[in-house]
Design a protein around this motif. Structure first.
Motif, PDB file in Angstrom:
ATOM      1  N   TYR A 103     -19.316 -24.822  48.949  1.00  0.00           N
ATOM      2  CA  TYR A 103     -18.148 -24.205  49.581  1.00  0.00           C
ATOM      3  C   TYR A 103     -17.026 -24.117  48.564  1.00  0.00           C
ATOM      4  N   ASN A 108     -20.093 -20.077  50.029  1.00  0.00           N
ATOM      5  CA  ASN A 108     -19.999 -20.374  51.459  1.00  0.00           C
ATOM      6  C   ASN A 108     -21.363 -20.913  51.864  1.00  0.00           C
ATOM      7  N   PRO A 109     -21.426 -21.953  52.713  1.00  0.00           N
ATOM      8  CA  PRO A 109     -22.737 -22.537  53.056  1.00  0.00           C
ATOM      9  C   PRO A 109     -23.734 -21.524  53.629  1.00  0.00           C
ATOM     10  N   GLN A 315     -14.455 -15.925  50.815  1.00  0.00           N
ATOM     11  CA  GLN A 315     -14.194 -16.017  52.253  1.00  0.00           C
ATOM     12  C   GLN A 315     -13.591 -14.719  52.805  1.00  0.00           C
ATOM     13  N   PHE A 322     -16.927 -20.482  56.625  1.00  0.00           N
ATOM     14  CA  PHE A 322     -17.188 -21.869  57.041  1.00  0.00           C
ATOM     15  C   PHE A 322     -16.065 -22.480  57.865  1.00  0.00           C
TER      16      PHE A 322
END
Length: 325
Positions: A103, A108-109, A315, A322
């Motif tokens: 992250y 991002n996971p 993001q 997340f």
């Protein structure tokens, strides 16, 4: 609490633009007769990569008699290669992949992956096609190609293929990076630290950059180079310093692959990591007489979008990242 946290992170206007890019990607592969496929997100096996941590879950039958541990895929790679062994021909996939513990600005996971495979392509053939693909999405003016060995010589004045572990350790100490070293790290762990911390920041001076011929120890699933057994036919792609893709000429010898998986498990044990179950279905596919000589590449689709929109944080191109999912 952020009152707007319920909202999508990406703007609706950019959502439409993103959809157009996806359409352009599909048109690109359609024009060169590469088949779009769909493979499972859940798998009975986790990734065998030393440093990738999979998410896992438990399957329970209605009467709770059958309980099975399952994993979210870190990449569709193994399933796509099983399709190749079934005679699929050239294939691509746009899917979500999952990596625990990742992250940040570029991670991002849960993320979008574009992955494709080309039978009868060597590494250089695929590099040319990746360059052609990126040009369809991002308008760049210059592309550079450099070997892993030469990038180390350029920025650190060392040959990564011949340097000794003790010398690498001294360089890391001199750069005050000893806090990044864990117990039982080997030579290639130290090389990866230096590449990430002491070389990658300088790659922003390049627009589009292909680095190729990585050490064989850093290529679990790649074919060893025919002319230099110290390196594998593996490449990475960077755009202004952002890692965008990882590709290689595929290892298709199932006995060699099984041997590497076992060595990798031994390595994990030394590092205090759990031993992983070997994906025997994947090995069965490699042993099939229909498994072709091929090359494949995995490209971070969210990162491609981030570059396209000129954003600094991944993001901003994900609907619900997340912290909002």
């Amino acid at each position: 609490m952020n009152r707007n946290k319920w909202k999508s992170k990406i703007t609706i206007n950019n959502l439409f633009k993103k959809a157009l890019i996806i359409k352009k990607i599909r048109n690109f592969f359609s024009s060169i007769n590469v088949l779009e496929v769909d493979t499972p997100t859940l798998s009975h096996f986790s990734s065998n990569d030393t440093y990738l941590e999979s998410f896992n879950t438990i399957y329970k039958s209605l009467n709770n008699i059958s309980i099975k541990k399952l994993f979210l895929v870190t990449s569709p790679e193994y399933h796509m290669k099983r399709l190749l062994a079934c005679g699929s021909g050239p294939i691509y996939q746009i899917c979500h992949s999952f990596r625990n513990g990742e992250y940040g600005n570029n991670h991002n996971p849960e993320f979008s992956m574009l992955e494709w495979y080309r039978p009868n392509y060597n590494m250089h053939d695929l590099i040319y096609e990746v360059k052609k693909f990126i040009k369809k999405i991002i308008n760049f003016k210059k592309v550079d190609f450099i070997s892993y060995k030469k990038i180390f010589l350029r920025y650190l004045n060392i040959n990564p293929l011949t340097i000794k572990k003790n010398t690498l350790y001294k360089i890391i100490l001199n750069q005050n990076l000893e806090h990044l070293i864990q117990k039982n790290y080997n030579k290639n762990d130290l090389l990866e630290i230096l590449f990430t911390v002491s070389i990658q920041p300088y790659l922003s001076e390049f627009e589009l950059l292909f680095i190729y011929f990585f050490p064989k120890e850093q290529a679990l699933l790649a074919k060893i180079n025919d002319e230099d057994s110290r390196v594998a036919d593996r490449f990475e792609v960077f755009f202004k310093g952002i890692e965008l893709a990882n590709g290689f000429c595929e290892l298709t010898n199932h006995n060699e692959q099984k041997k590497r998986f076992k060595l990798n498990n031994n390595r994990r044990i030394k590092l205090g990591l759990p031993k992983l179950k070997i994906d025997y279905l994947f090995l069965k596919a490699l042993s099939s007489k229909n498994m072709p000589f091929c090359s494949g590449v995995a490209l971070g689709l969210d990162r491609l979008m981030m570059i396209y929109f000129n954003f600094k944080n991944i993001q901003d191109v994900i609907t619900f990242p997340f912290d909002r999912c």
